[in-house]
Each structure stands twice: as structure tokens, then as C-alpha cells.
Design a protein around this motif. Structure first.
Motif, short mmCIF file in Angstrom:
data_model
loop_
_atom_site.label_atom_id
_atom_site.label_comp_id
_atom_site.label_asym_id
_atom_site.label_seq_id
_atom_site.Cartn_x
_atom_site.Cartn_y
_atom_site.Cartn_z
N TYR A 190 -12.06 15.65 -5.81
CA TYR A 190 -10.68 15.31 -6.17
C TYR A 190 -10.52 15.36 -7.69
CZ TYR A 190 -10.43 13.32 -1.46
OH TYR A 190 -10.46 13.12 -0.11
N PRO A 435 5.75 6.48 3.51
CA PRO A 435 4.36 6.98 3.56
C PRO A 435 3.75 7.17 2.17
CG PRO A 435 5.79 8.26 5.02
CD PRO A 435 6.68 7.36 4.22
N ASN A 436 4.58 7.56 1.20
CA ASN A 436 4.06 7.71 -0.17
C ASN A 436 3.62 6.36 -0.72
OD1 ASN A 436 5.83 9.92 0.41
ND2 ASN A 436 5.63 10.52 -1.73
N LYS A 438 2.72 3.70 0.96
CA LYS A 438 1.51 3.24 1.67
C LYS A 438 0.28 3.89 1.07
CE LYS A 438 2.74 1.99 6.37
NZ LYS A 438 3.08 2.63 7.63
N LEU A 439 0.38 5.19 0.80
CA LEU A 439 -0.77 5.92 0.25
C LEU A 439 -1.12 5.40 -1.15
CD1 LEU A 439 -2.77 8.20 0.69
CD2 LEU A 439 -1.09 9.79 -0.25
N MET A 440 -0.10 5.14 -1.96
CA MET A 440 -0.37 4.62 -3.31
C MET A 440 -1.04 3.26 -3.23
SD MET A 440 3.02 5.92 -5.35
CE MET A 440 2.59 5.35 -6.96
N ASN A 441 -0.60 2.45 -2.28
CA ASN A 441 -1.24 1.13 -2.11
C ASN A 441 -2.69 1.27 -1.69
OD1 ASN A 441 0.42 -1.07 -2.74
ND2 ASN A 441 1.79 -0.47 -1.08
N ALA A 442 -2.95 2.23 -0.80
CA ALA A 442 -4.32 2.43 -0.32
C ALA A 442 -5.22 2.87 -1.48
CB ALA A 442 -4.34 3.46 0.80
N ILE A 443 -4.68 3.73 -2.36
CA ILE A 443 -5.46 4.18 -3.53
C ILE A 443 -5.76 2.99 -4.44
CG2 ILE A 443 -5.36 5.59 -5.63
CD1 ILE A 443 -3.70 7.64 -3.98
#
Ligand code: FAD
Length: 462
Positions: A190, A435-436, A438-443
Motif C-alpha cells: 500500500y 461506507p467511506n 466506516k472505512l476511515m474509522n477502521a483505518i
């Protein structure tokens, strides 16, 4: 943890001289350039090397103490406001340019170095480091990396992310990692360098960067064009790009900004006009001569009332200083200046400027608008009185929300360069799909499971 114990532990890591905890010192680091966000930290700590940063982070992580990395504190989104107390981690002792590799055109620079100092250092070698925010003479490299700052040259040269090739970063748990480096090409895994660039101190502490440098253009020409309507100024911007000319810089100031700058600086700006465009073309002298003529022709075709070429290096410097002073001059009008930052497609620039002008009338407030016209990046600055009046703060927030919604309708977004920080994130949620988020939170969780790094800048709607 008791405050006294925290202070003692920090002194053990960085030495007594590099820990501040008097009331006066804490107050000085309780806010940044954003109005209305003032919170006292428990301690201000200035590490001097990456091992010290690592030790601080290990300790903070273990004891769940919030950490607010800070460079020069010039950000405009309360990105360093220590809302939950804890440690302000001041990175200005990272003040060395470690290496200038002239074969690879790469500078290895610590994050506390001021951006202009990088340029002064590489200039004798005929090189430039292009990102140039209005605060180029004060902002730290680390702050500009973590805000992914743009600037006046963004149109042709791009922004910070285009020049950061590698990083040294200390993670929330104290681990030290390296990303990218001197290689121009790198697709192994990445792109972590890009992820940290613009991460606003929420994913790790950046300590060092490898920066791409480019040759200084041999020649340049600056000019100012005066317009009697916003439409003409906006159309000129689109037409210059349509003519396949990419100026290094194409900046706009509206009437409120022109008047204010002229009042304070007396550089001969025309105060009765709707807008001015400040432009610079640069490159090989032959190309500059050609583009200069073409740009002047397009400006005149779009009804520029007057086009003036900078006559000398001093005149040129004066024009660009006037542009850089737009915000400081507006800030002198009233006690509080809210600097807003929206993007719109270039073709919608005029529409948005008209919306802002109308809003200023409707809301009966002074709004000075200026910005990077070529990038479609507009700063509308609301100047107001006493910042403690809750009623107008609420009302202002609602009005700003409407303006950001308009920019979004036109195809734009909040924040072209000032980040979300704690003050702008609410507007971001109205423009961003679930969804964006959620993904930022997961990161964020993956990088900082205990949530200690700049905890207020969360990407959760709550
Ligand atoms: C008058 C004026 C004009 C401006 N013009 C522009 C402009 O043209 N373009 C533009 O993009 N911005 C502009 N800005 C905004 C600001 O100057 C930039 O965002 C700048 O990059 C911030 O640098 P700083 O050193 O002050 O960072 P700070 O304000 O100290 O920090 C900024 C953010 O980065 C984080 N951070 C800082 N250092 C580190 C680190 N080492 N590791 C991890 N996180 C870190 C902080 O936690 C914070 O979230 C302007 C501001 C003012 C007041």
C-alpha cells in the motif's frame, strides 16, 4: 494518571528543559490559528529525536493519554486543539535539513523545518520545493505534510502529496516505520506515504521526510487583471485553461478582499472593481514570452478593464505579498475571522463566488473571498465581532453549512487544503457516504487502537 506524574515521566524522556507546564506556557499551546477552540493541555513536550518520540508514544499508549502533534500551529481547522488535555507534542526541535542529494534531486528533511527554509537551502542549487502555502514563512514541514497543504503554485506544480516520496513515522504504540524513500517508483504494498500525507496527526507522528525537488523555472512573468464583474473574472479563468495554458499561479480576490488589502498595504489595487486575478506564468523564457501574450489576450477577451504586467522583481514581490496578506488584512477588520475552505469545479467558480457574495448581503456580514482560482479552491472569510456570543456562533454555523452544501451541489467539497480538524469535520459528514466513513474509522482503529492520537479528529459521526 496524575498530572505531576505525567510531567515527571516526560522530563525523564526528553529532559527538564524540553517540558513546559506553567499555566502561561500551557495557555500558549491551548489554541492554534482557528478561532473559538481553546483547551488547556496538561503538558507540552518537545522531543529532539525519533527515539524520544517513540518512548513518549509508548508511554502515552500504555496510559491512554491523548497526544496532539504540533508544528507551528497555523492550521485553520483546530487541528491541534487539545480538547481532552494530555500532551501537546511540539515537533519544532526536529529542525535539520539532513541531506541534499543532487543526483536524485531529493532532500531529506526533519519535520520541524519551516517550508521557506527548505527553499532557501535548495535555491543556490537552482532547485525549488514547490508547495507554498500562504504561511510558507512560518509553517513547519510536518504540519504541511499532515495537512497535505496546497498553496499558490498548486495549479501547475501540485500540492504537498506530489512532493513527499518517503517518511519516517512513529506509530501510536511507539513503533518506528519507514515508507517510500528516494526511489521515484515504488508500488510495493500500500502507498503508506500518501496515507500519512493529509492524516492530520491522527495516524502517527511524522519525524522526517524525503522530498522531491524540481528545477527552478528559468523565467517568469506576473500580471494583475482587473474585472468589473465576477462572471468575467471566472470566465477568464476557465478560458485560460481551455487555451491549454497552465499558469503557475492564478489567484482571485473579490472586492471586499481588495479593499481590505489596499487599506492596509497601499499597493495601488483598484478598490472599486468586482475582482482581480493575479497570475504568473513560468518556464523557459521563450515559452514564458509566448504564454504571457496569450494569457493577456484571453484576459482582454473576457473584458478585463486593465491588465498590468509586473514591471520589476520588487513590483512582482509586492503583488504576491498583497495576495498572501489577504487573510491577515481581513483578520484586522474585526476580532474574529472564520476562514472557510471549499472546492468547486473550476467551471463553477463564478457561480460559487456569486452565492457567497449574496450570502454576505443576506446574512448582513462581511465576507472577504479570495483563493486559488485555477484550482477552484475558494476561501471565504467571515469577519465577526465578539467570539463568545453563542447565538451568532450557532447562526454562523448554520449559514456556513448552507454555503458548504451549495459548494457540494456544484460538485465541490469541504476542504481543498485546510483539512477537517475538529472545526470542519461536521460539514464533512454531510458530504460523505457511510461506507467511506466506516472505512476511515477502521483505518484509524488499525493505526491507533487506543485512540490517543489527536482524538478529537475522529471520523465517527457521534
Ligand atoms: C494566513 C494563513 C494562510 C494560509 N494559507 C494556506 C495556503 O495557502 N494553503 C494551505 O494549504 N494552508 C494554508 N494555511 C493553513 C496552514 O498554514 C497549513 O495547514 C500549514 O500546513 C500548517 O502547518 P503548521 O506547521 O502550522 O501545522 P500545525 O498547525 O501545527 O498542525 C497541522 C496539523 O498537522 C498535525 N501535525 C503537525 N505536525 C505533525 C507531525 N510532525 N506529525 C504528525 N502530525 C503533525 C497537527 O496535529 C495538525 O492536525 C494558512 C494559514 C494561515 C493562518
Amino acid at each position: 494518571m496524575e498530572k505531576e506524574q505525567l510531567i515527571a515521566e516526560m522530563k525523564k524522556i526528553v529532559g527538564e528543559d524540553n517540558v513546559l507546564h506553567s499555566k502561561e506556557a500551557l495557555y500558549a499551546y491551548s489554541y492554534d490559528a482557528t478561532p473559538g477552540h481553546l483547551y488547556m493541555p496538561d503538558v507540552v513536550v518537545s522531543p529532539g529525536n525519533v527515539q524520544e518520540v517513540s518512548a513518549i508514544m509508548k508511554f502515552a499508549n500504555e496510559h491512554k493519554i491523548p497526544v496532539y502533534p504540533r508544528g507551528s500551529g497555523t492550521n485553520l481547522s483546530a487541528g491541534t486543539a487539545p480538547l481532552k488535555g494530555g500532551i501537546v507534542l511540539l515537533m519544532l526541535r526536529f529542525n535539520k535539513i539532513l541531506d541534499l542529494d543532487l543526483e536524485n534531486l531529493i532532500a531529506e528533511v526533519e519535520v520541524g523545518v519551516v517550508v521557506q527554509d527548505i527553499n532557501d537551502y535548495v535555491a543556490p542549487h537552482g532547485l525549488i520545493y514547490p508547495p507554498d502555502p500562504g504561511t510558507v514563512k512560518t509553517a513547519s514541514l510536518g504540519g504541511t505534510i499532515c495537512e497535505n497543504s496546497g498553496g499558490l503554485r498548486g495549479l501547475k506544480y501540485g500540492i504537498t502529496k506530489n512532493y513527499v516520496q518517503g517518511l519516517e513515522v512513529v506509530l501510536a504504540n511507539g513503533d518506528i516505520i519507514h515508507t517510500g524513500g528516494k526511489n521515484v517508483k515504488d508500488v510495493s504494498g500500500y502507498d503508506m506515504t500518501k496515507l500519512f500525507t493529509g492524516s492530520e496527526g491522527t495516524l502517527g507522528i511524522v519525524t522526517k521526510a524525503y522530498l522531491k525537488l524540481v528545477p527552478k523555472p528559468e523565467a517568469s512573468a506576473s500580471m494583475v487583471a482587473v474585472f468589473n464583474t465576477l462572471e468575467d473574472a471566472g470566465n477568464a479563468v476557465s478560458d485560460i485553461i481551455a487555451a491549454k495554458i497552465i499558469p503557475a499561479t492564478m489567484e482571485i480576490l473579490d472586492n471586499a478582499s481588495i479593499r481590505t488589502v489596499e487599506d492596509f498595504m497601499h499597493v495601488g489595487l483598484p478598490v472599486d472593481t468586482a475582482a482581480i486575478l493575479l497570475l504568473e506564468v513560468d518556464g523557459h523564457p521563450v515559452i514564458v514570452a509566448d504564454e504571457k501574450e496569450k494569457v493577456m489576450e484571453v484576459l482582454k477577451r473576457n473584458n478585463a478593464a486593465e491588465v498590468t504586467l509586473a514591471k520589476s522583481a520588487e513590483h512582482k514581490e509586492q503583488l504576491w505579498t498583497a495576495r498572501r496578506m489577504a487573510l491577515p488584512c481581513l483578520a484586522k477588520l474585526r476580532p474574529t475571522t472564520f476562514v472557510e475552505d471549499a472546492t468547486v469545479p473550476r467551471s463553477k467558480l463564478t457561480d460559487f463566488l456569486k452565492i457567497v457574495t449574496k450570502a454576505a448581503k443576506d446574512y448582513n456580514v462581511t465576507i472577504g473571498t479570495f483563493g486559488h482560482a485555477g484550482d477552484g479552491n475558494v476561501h471565504f472569510c467571515v469577519v465577526r465581532g465578539n467570539r463568545d456570543e453563542q447565538t451568532w456562533t450557532t447562526e454562523l454555523h448554520q449559514n456556513l453549512e448552507k454555503l458548504y452544501a451549495k459548494a457540494h451541489e456544484l460538485g465541490g467539497l469541504i476542504s481543498g487544503e485546510h483539512g477537517l480538524g475538529t472545526s470542519k469535520r461536521v460539514f464533512f459528514f454531510t458530504q460523505t457516504a457511510e461506507p467511506n466513513i466506516k472505512l476511515m474509522n477502521a483505518i484509524k482503529k488499525a493505526f491507533d487502537p487506543t485512540g490517543i492520537l489527536n482524538p478529537e479528529i475522529s471520523y465517527s459521526r457521534s
